[in-house]
Design a protein around this motif. Structure first.
Motif, short mmCIF file in Angstrom:
data_model
loop_
_atom_site.label_atom_id
_atom_site.label_comp_id
_atom_site.label_asym_id
_atom_site.label_seq_id
_atom_site.Cartn_x
_atom_site.Cartn_y
_atom_site.Cartn_z
N VAL A 71 24.38 29.89 15.45
CA VAL A 71 23.96 28.50 15.20
C VAL A 71 23.71 28.29 13.71
CG1 VAL A 71 22.17 26.76 15.63
CG2 VAL A 71 23.03 28.18 17.52
N ALA A 72 23.06 29.27 13.09
CA ALA A 72 22.77 29.16 11.65
C ALA A 72 24.07 29.12 10.85
CB ALA A 72 21.90 30.32 11.20
N ALA A 73 25.03 29.96 11.26
CA ALA A 73 26.33 29.94 10.56
C ALA A 73 27.00 28.59 10.77
CB ALA A 73 27.22 31.06 11.09
N GLY A 74 26.83 28.05 11.97
CA GLY A 74 27.41 26.73 12.25
C GLY A 74 26.76 25.64 11.43
N GLU A 75 25.47 25.77 11.21
CA GLU A 75 24.77 24.77 10.40
C GLU A 75 25.34 24.77 8.97
OE1 GLU A 75 20.54 25.24 10.24
OE2 GLU A 75 20.25 23.28 9.30
N ALA A 76 25.63 25.97 8.47
CA ALA A 76 26.21 26.06 7.13
C ALA A 76 27.61 25.42 7.10
CB ALA A 76 26.28 27.52 6.68
N GLU A 92 34.11 23.96 25.19
CA GLU A 92 34.24 24.86 24.05
C GLU A 92 35.71 25.08 23.71
OE1 GLU A 92 31.58 28.38 24.07
OE2 GLU A 92 30.67 27.45 25.83
N GLU A 93 36.56 25.10 24.73
CA GLU A 93 37.98 25.37 24.49
C GLU A 93 38.65 24.18 23.81
OE1 GLU A 93 36.44 25.94 27.52
OE2 GLU A 93 36.23 28.05 27.01
N ILE A 110 30.82 25.14 16.97
CA ILE A 110 30.64 24.72 18.36
C ILE A 110 29.25 25.12 18.85
CG2 ILE A 110 31.46 25.10 20.73
CD1 ILE A 110 34.32 25.39 19.38
N ALA A 111 28.79 26.32 18.44
CA ALA A 111 27.43 26.73 18.80
C ALA A 111 26.41 25.77 18.21
CB ALA A 111 27.17 28.16 18.30
N TYR A 112 26.67 25.37 16.97
CA TYR A 112 25.75 24.43 16.31
C TYR A 112 25.74 23.09 17.04
CZ TYR A 112 23.48 21.77 12.59
OH TYR A 112 22.63 20.97 11.87
N LEU A 113 26.92 22.61 17.44
CA LEU A 113 27.00 21.36 18.21
C LEU A 113 26.27 21.51 19.54
CD1 LEU A 113 30.72 20.34 17.56
CD2 LEU A 113 28.68 19.13 16.76
N MET A 114 26.40 22.71 20.16
CA MET A 114 25.74 22.94 21.46
C MET A 114 24.22 22.90 21.31
SD MET A 114 28.18 25.89 23.09
CE MET A 114 27.29 26.06 24.63
N SER A 115 23.74 23.29 20.11
CA SER A 115 22.28 23.25 19.92
C SER A 115 21.77 21.82 19.90
CB SER A 115 21.90 23.99 18.63
OG SER A 115 22.24 23.23 17.48
N TYR A 116 22.67 20.86 19.80
CA TYR A 116 22.30 19.44 19.91
C TYR A 116 22.84 18.82 21.20
CZ TYR A 116 20.63 19.47 15.11
OH TYR A 116 19.93 19.71 13.97
N SER A 117 23.18 19.66 22.16
CA SER A 117 23.74 19.17 23.42
C SER A 117 22.94 19.73 24.57
CB SER A 117 25.21 19.61 23.55
OG SER A 117 25.96 19.20 22.43
#
Lengths: 336, 388
Positions: A234-239, A294-295, A328-335
């Motif tokens: 998630v942190a990598a996704g935020e970056a 995710e796909e 996608i993990a970062y988006l999931m953290s807001y889903s």
């Protein structure tokens, strides 16, 4: 005397950076583009902000129209009503557009888009091709609408007179108040404490912006969702999100911008953001049952135009599979 | 009754505070959290291509801290390291050159304090009083002490050819916002700056290198300075034709309106900092500046311009830098119409809104340097008004 610091700029380096176009066309690359190609490029790259017909969208600039409005209460300043030089259109599109993907257009594409702008403003016909050879034959309607700053002649004589110090005018009364228009953002009022007790109690109208931003407790469901995500991913996704946030918003108060807000996007049907003007291509995909799993998100992020041709997201795509997974993990953290 | 803040031992007088390792680079104490740049969302389509406002109402002195100095970006504030930084001089020069950041650090350095004001500061007020607060009406300005290399030094390195009469400066960011500057100004006082207020520029102000164009509109102070092109005429870029030109009542527009004319504003009291005490002694203070030189005098009126008195100027005014003024006043508790009027060393007197509108109409957007009025009512509340 020169210090001898710095090194010679190589011709390739100068060519890469010295892209400015002068009003007489100097600096233009060889090539050209026509109105029809320009229209396709426009729909793909420009229409999301500037409208299908360059009429503007939301708060983004209108590109054509407004001819003859420069003396109106609300003048409409566009390439055909206001801009003096066609070179400026070419130069600006080439160096700064599309917003969020600057310097991705080829010279011929810039010619084509410029030709489409001229066509949209009614300045050329639909079979027109703009080239480096006919470029300077185009004169924009407001070419003569500018004059060099004359404040020194017109204003200085009036504004350098000895100022009056007393009884300069009749007593004043209020003719307009900002509060009547009421468009100022909320702000806190600064007050102090005084030892003579003269401070009035703070008025009930005092506003403190922060007061309305009390975070609500995260729902349990969201907490569970968060727990199952890899925090490092998630942190990598935020970056990686930096490249998306030009157009998209996430989190509390996220709103549609150039692109739709993306809260809850993972698991939702495509085209889910209320009030966002999606491209016909995306609406069609949504009606065809496209869901952002995710796909599908991975495929879209890798090549937006590959998954949904002619959609309006002007974005080159994310090549790295890891980076896509992180996003996608970062988006999931807001889903939730 | 005795003040318990005096008679009772307070926690901070008994317990220990933070150690020297707690904040290696400090932020203002949290009580000052409200002293921040603010955005007016409806002004632009997107905060990435927008402007925010310096909290001038809450500051004093003349230097603007970088952390709350207004920002204007056209494609967002970018991250670029000193090692990645390159600056190129091209065009009508004997030797097109490339410099690194390290190269710039080897050149003779200059240091000056200048104001940087957006040409659109006050632009929302042409049609009438609109935004309620000095931060919003006048906050597109900051004033910093810059350290850098004279642009003249760099141009001398490349050797400007006789036909090179203009420079075109542009940035590394995605807008590569470019402006044309006549050679006379480029060789006069422009600075290729890398420090402000004693430390590296902040990212939002063009780290690692920005251009400083003293006294001229902020749009020309190109951030993340990438290239200086030497040309035989202006480029007439988007930022100097479709924007930053001043539409006049006859439908024609002034171009090349570079100089920022003399201007002032009372920062306190103002709508965000009302008079929260009763009648008696008070400080009226504000800022004055001129792109034509030094501010030599500031007058203050408490009755909407009927009568004026000279304010005290703090310190030694510097050319094209912000000057702080104070007006020590004894308030009788009656409503006031507060105004300030700047006068610079060329004799230019800041005009009224009526005077400016008589010449420029209401569609100019840029270069609104008219006298501002704050109405202070009997409760001490202040608001942005226009008077007739």
């Amino acid at each position: 005397e020169p210090l001898g610091i710095g090194r010679a700029a190589l011709p390739e380096e100068v060519a890469a950076w010295d892209v400015a176009i002068m009003p007489d066309g100097r600096g233009l690359p060889q090539g050209g583009g026509n109105v029809l190609d320009g229209e396709d490029l426009w729909i793909e790259q420009c229409a999301v902000c500037h409208g299908d017909f360059a009429e503007g969208a939301g708060n983004w600039p209108q590109i054509v129209g407004g001819l003859g409005t420069l003396m109106d209460d609300r003048p409409v300043k566009t390439t055909d009503s206001y801009w003096p030089h066609l070179s400026t259109v070419w130069d600006y599109v080439n160096r700064s557009m599309p917003f969020g993907a600057a310097q991705t257009l080829t010279g011929d594409e810039v010619y084509a888009i410029t030709a489409y702008i001229l066509y949209s403003g009614g300045l050329v016909d639909d079979d027109f091709e703009l080239t480096h050879e006919n470029f300077t034959s185009i004169t924009l309607p407001n070419a003569d609408g500018f004059f060099v700053d004359d404040r020194d002649d017109v204003e200085l004589p009036l504004f350098t007179q000895e100022p009056c110090m007393s009884d300069c005018r009749a007593p004043v009364s209020i003719s307009a108040r900002a509060t009547d228009i009421d468009v100022t953002p909320e702000f806190p009022i600064i007050r102090f404490t005084y030892s003579d007790g003269s401070a009035p109690a703070p008025a009930p109208t005092d506003t403190v912006e922060e007061a309305s931003a009390e975070p609500e407790a995260a729902p349990a469901e969201e907490a569970v969702q968060m727990a199952s995500l890899d925090p490092a991913l998630v942190a990598a996704g935020e970056a990686a999100w930096r490249q998306c946030r030009t157009c998209h918003q996430l989190g509390d108060g996220a709103r549609n911008g150039t692109g739709p807000q993306l809260n809850g996007v993972v698991g939702q049907a495509a085209g889910h953001a209320d009030g966002f003007r999606y491209s016909p291509a995306l609406i069609e995909a949504s009606e065809g049952g496209l869901v952002w799993t995710e796909e599908t998100l991975d495929a879209f992020l890798e090549n937006p135009a590959g998954l949904i041709p002619r959609n309006r997201m002007s974005f080159r795509g994310v090549r790295s599979e890891d980076e896509r997974a992180a996003l996608i993990a970062y988006l999931m953290s807001y889903s939730n | 009754s005795p003040d318990p803040l005096i008679t009772e031992v307070q926690p901070y007088a008994s317990f220990l505070g933070e150690g020297v390792d707690a904040t290696p680079y400090g932020m203002p104490i949290h009580f000052e959290d409200h002293v921040v740049r603010r955005n007016v969302e409806w002004l632009t389509a997107d905060p990435i291509s927008s402007i925010n406002f310096t909290p001038i109402h809450a500051l004093d002195g003349t230097i603007t801290p970088q952390g709350c100095a207004f920002e204007r970006h056209h494609s967002g504030a970018i991250e670029m390291s000193k090692d990645e930084y390159r600056l190129m001089i091209t065009g009508l020069v004997d030797k097109p050159l490339v410099f690194t950041f390290g190269d710039l650090m080897r050149m003779p350095r200059v240091q000056h304090t200048y104001f940087c004001e957006c040409a659109a500061n006050g632009g929302m007020e042409w049609g009438g009083a609109q935004l309620n607060g000095a931060q919003f009406t006048h906050g597109m300005i900051h004033n910093m002490e810059y350290t850098g290399v004279s642009l003249r030094t760099l141009l001398n390195e490349a050797g400007v050819k006789p036909e090179g009469t203009w420079v075109y400066v542009e940035g590394h960011d995605a807008s590569s916002n470019g402006r044309s500057i006549p050679m006379e100004k480029a060789l006069d006082d422009c600075i290729v700056a890398f420090y402000a207020n004693g430390e590296a520029l902040r990212m939002e102000h063009g780290y690692p290198v920005r251009l400083v164009v003293p006294g001229w509109e902020g749009n020309m102070w190109v951030k993340w300075l990438r290239r200086i092109g030497v040309h035989d005429g202006p480029i007439e870029s988007r930022e100097e034709t479709s924007k930053y030109t001043d539409l006049m009542p006859d439908g024609r527009a002034r171009k090349w309106t570079w100089v920022m004319d003399a201007k002032s504003v009372i920062t306190s009291p103002s709508p965000q900092v009302p008079v929260s005490h009763g009648p008696g002694p008070m400080v009226i203070t504000g800022l004055a500046w001129s792109g034509r030189g030094k501010v030599t005098r500031v007058d203050v009126s408490v009755d909407g311009g009927v009568n004026w008195q000279e304010a005290r100027i703090a310190g030694d005014p510097q050319s094209m830098a912000v000057t702080r003024f104070y007006f020590d006043h004894v308030w009788d508790g009656a409503p006031m119409f507060l105004q300030a009027r700047a006068i610079d060393e060329t004799g230019y007197v800041q005009p009224t809104k009526e005077q400016l509108r008589a010449i420029r109409g209401l569609n100019s957007i840029y270069h609104n340097n008219a006298i501002q009025t704050w109405y202070v009512n009997e409760n001490g509340d202040a608001e942005n008004v226009e008077v007739s």
